[in-house]
Design an enzyme around this catalytic site. Structure first.
Site, PDB file in Angstrom:
ATOM      1  N   SER A 153       0.893  -1.308   0.057  1.00  0.00           N
ATOM      2  CA  SER A 153       0.034   0.067   0.014  1.00  0.00           C
ATOM      3  C   SER A 153       0.866   1.299   0.063  1.00  0.00           C
ATOM      4  CB  SER A 153      -0.894  -0.057   1.287  1.00  0.00           C
ATOM      5  OG  SER A 153      -1.962  -0.969   1.025  1.00  0.00           O
ATOM      6  N   ASN A 157      -6.041  -7.555  -3.114  1.00  0.00           N
ATOM      7  CA  ASN A 157      -5.943  -8.010  -1.691  1.00  0.00           C
ATOM      8  C   ASN A 157      -4.938  -7.164  -0.968  1.00  0.00           C
ATOM      9  OD1 ASN A 157      -7.594 -10.440  -1.929  1.00  0.00           O
ATOM     10  ND2 ASN A 157      -6.030 -10.783  -3.570  1.00  0.00           N
ATOM     11  N   TYR A 158      -3.980  -6.253  -1.577  1.00  0.00           N
ATOM     12  CA  TYR A 158      -2.944  -5.699  -0.851  1.00  0.00           C
ATOM     13  C   TYR A 158      -3.070  -4.250  -0.875  1.00  0.00           C
ATOM     14  CZ  TYR A 158      -0.602  -9.989  -0.358  1.00  0.00           C
ATOM     15  OH  TYR A 158      -0.282 -11.244  -0.174  1.00  0.00           O
ATOM     16  N   LEU A 159      -3.775  -3.466  -1.833  1.00  0.00           N
ATOM     17  CA  LEU A 159      -3.645  -2.001  -1.908  1.00  0.00           C
ATOM     18  C   LEU A 159      -4.963  -1.591  -1.200  1.00  0.00           C
ATOM     19  CD1 LEU A 159      -2.545  -1.863  -5.702  1.00  0.00           C
ATOM     20  CD2 LEU A 159      -1.374  -1.723  -3.462  1.00  0.00           C
TER      21      LEU A 159
END
Length: 579
Positions: A421, A536-538
């Site tokens: 992120s 899923n990650y940002l």
DNA sequence: GATTGGACTTAGAACAGATTGG
DNA sequence: CCAATCTGTTCTAAGTCCAATC
């Protein structure tokens, strides 16, 4: 805004600090309190219709024949069904792999009658081509169906979706993610999986555990059948579970990412990552200090954490040997997975990583590291064989226990979320320029996204038709470019009707730029998968804020499904959101 | 501490449906 | 309009992490 809230009541949970209107605050806060259980409950009320089972096996028409050793052989439906699973995969390279064939044949024989078993002893002598051709023809026929027939199927699917695809959880009608039970078939693992080709058995009502609230209308099993169990466990979020026969693990039916329960968890995940942002400097200072510890376990822990932080490696749990493909993460790295170069291409202290990670995706990277890390690695590798653990005094549970002490809720995977992120945010800041037009801004976004995907090693197989489609794009580009040149020259000559001509030229130029951007984007994306990091990650609030800041419609970044999943962020984030 | 089971997130491939350009 | 291609959706495997049990 009120209207919006009523239309989308399940979004209210996340609104609480944002709006000042007192009525809203009241509604939102009470709703928030109502939804937020302090005792670990996930819901009070849960009602659903249960799963949709795979359609029963339909035996092949008699003209579709199976041959053994050149001779036609009629199989009993039980054995025939398993044979069709193999036939359907005939074009896949799986079916040429030894392990796949061995596992398949072993399980297939279990479904054979005594007679079939004595006759069918060699897979090489089995001829599935008629079956295979039949299924190909079927799929062609499906494609060639009339519009009307296709519509009918679509309507039936929609009916099933409306009936089984939703549940009621605490006064909200929520979409279920996977309400269809996985059909039987042959297990396809990823990479060199020792169990590939094994028969994944058919799931029946008697395998199914239903979870719902006591006071709900319980789902009915199909006529003449019974559930394995009906339970009322509100400490979990799943609606249905069963045990699969390959690994003996439990599978679940759960809610869609758009649901309150998933959205809330997602939001929480990013909040934990933002917590890490506040103390990551302290943690980094500490692990650098720990590289000097007199205790081996602490040094190993510190070096592993450094890799997890710097390279966004996964934690790396131990795996049972022989049960799954041989893949590793950070804590389970072995000596054979790294090479040390005191000097390499003019850089000092280079570590070369080469291992298979999750899904057997190769991780290959050469990174210069601090001298202390390098010396430690040499120490860890001393007197070890290639297949020994690099971090023999460390595992994920030890590491996570340590992390928990550094920050509440901190685990290894939080570093991946945090670094992903923060990288997006920083890259967006760096790459976006005000002068760019919309397609160029989107390209910048994709490039920022790509930086993250590379960090997280999210790869894909290059699309089969990549080269060809790239050539086509280049061709179109050239055409448009030529047209652009001629029309520009033309416009210059005939000055009188300039506004019309000029506009046409401008439009062509715009089209040209769009194509150029598209070509660049596609080329850069050849082996990179952006989806996983995006999903899923940002932290979606970073993207939403970026869209607001540059007046870019959020639809350019997120498609419909993604907007549904990130609804909480879309409504929450302002243009000044900082991760 | 080690092991196992359980619940949940993360992952790329396959597939289906929508879009596009000839 | 139709085939090719692209995009979005579905599928389900494969991870992480925690808690229970020994």
């Amino acid at each position: 805004m009120l209207l919006l809230l009523f239309l989308r009541p399940n979004l209210m949970f996340c609104f609480y600090p944002v709006y000042s209107n007192s009525l809203l605050d009241y509604l939102v806060n009470s709703r928030w309190e109502e939804e937020r259980y302090t005792d670990g409950s996930k819901w009070k009320f849960l009602e659903h219709k249960g799963p949709v089972f795979a359609p029963p096996y339909e035996p092949l028409p008699s003209q579709v024949k199976f041959f053994y050793d050149g001779k036609h052989m009629k199989l009993r439906p039980e054995a025939e069904e398993v044979a069709t699973f193999f036939a359907k995969m005939l074009d896949h390279e799986y079916t040429s792999k030894d392990i796949f064939r061995k596992n398949f044949f072993k399980d297939w024989r279990k479904e054979m009658s005594a007679e079939e078993k004595t006759k069918l002893t060699d897979l090489k002598k089995c001829d599935f081509t008629e079956m295979s051709d039949y299924f190909k023809a079927q799929s062609e026929a499906r494609k060639a169906m009339s519009k009307d027939a296709k519509l009918k199927i679509k309507e039936e699917n929609e009916r099933l979706l409306q009936l089984y695809g939703f549940c009621i959880m605490d006064n909200h009608r929520e979409r279920i993610a996977n309400f269809r039970i996985e059909p039987p078939g042959l297990f396809r693992g990823r990479g060199d999986h020792p169990k590939m080709g094994m028969l994944k058995r058919r799931i029946r009502p008697k395998d199914i555990i239903v979870n719902c609230s006591k006071d709900s209308k319980h789902p009915e099993p199909p006529p003449g059948t019974k559930w394995k169990e009906v339970r009322h466990d509100n400490k979990v979020t799943w609606l249905v579970s069963w045990t699969e026969n390959i690994q003996g693990s439990i599978k679940y039916i759960m809610l869609n990412p758009s649901s309150r329960i998933k959205g809330e968890k997602d939001w929480q995940k990013y909040e934990t990552a933002r917590q890490l942002k506040k103390c990551v400097d302290r943690i980094r200072t500490q692990y650098r200090e720990d590289w000097k510890s007199k205790e081996m376990r602490i040094r190993q822990r510190a070096v592993a954490l450094y890799f997890i932080d710097k390279l966004a490696l996964r934690a790396g749990n131990e795996k049972e040997e022989g049960e799954t493909a041989d893949t590793v993460g950070c804590c389970s790295l072995r000596v054979e997975h790294i090479k040390l170069y005191p000097e390499n291409d003019g850089q000092e202290f280079v570590v070369e990583f080469d291992f298979l990670g999750k899904d057997s995706i190769r991780y290959y990277n050469k990174v210069p590291v601090e001298k202390r890390v390098f010396k430690n690695l040499q120490l860890f590798m001393e007197n070890k064989d290639t297949d020994d653990d690099l971090f023999d005094r460390l595992n994920t549970s030890v590491l996570n226990k340590h992390l928990q002490e550094l920050m509440d809720g901190l685990t290894a995977k939080v570093f991946r979320t945090y670094n992903a992120s923060i990288t997006l945010q920083q890259q967006l800041k760096q790459l976006t320029s005000a002068e760019e037009n919309l397609p160029a801004k989107i390209l910048s976004y994709n490039r920022a996204n790509r930086a993250v995907a590379i960090l997280c090693n999210h790869q894909r197989a290059p699309p089969k038709t990549f080269e060809k489609s790239m050539q086509n794009l280049q061709l179109r580009l050239t055409c448009v470019f030529e047209y652009f040149l001629t029309s520009k020259a033309d416009a210059k000559v005939r000055r009188d009707e300039k506004s019309k001509k000029k506009k046409a030229v401008e439009r062509t130029e715009e089209q040209l730029m769009k194509l150029e951007v598209q070509a660049t984007d596609r080329e850069e994306n050849k082996q990179i998968a952006l989806g996983t990091s995006k999903l899923n990650y940002l932290d979606p609030r970073i993207s939403v804020a970026w869209c607001k800041k540059w007046s870019i419609p959020v639809e350019k970044i997120y498609n419909k499904t993604q907007r549904e999943k990130f609804a909480w962020a879309i409504d929450m984030a302002e243009d000044d959101f900082e991760f």
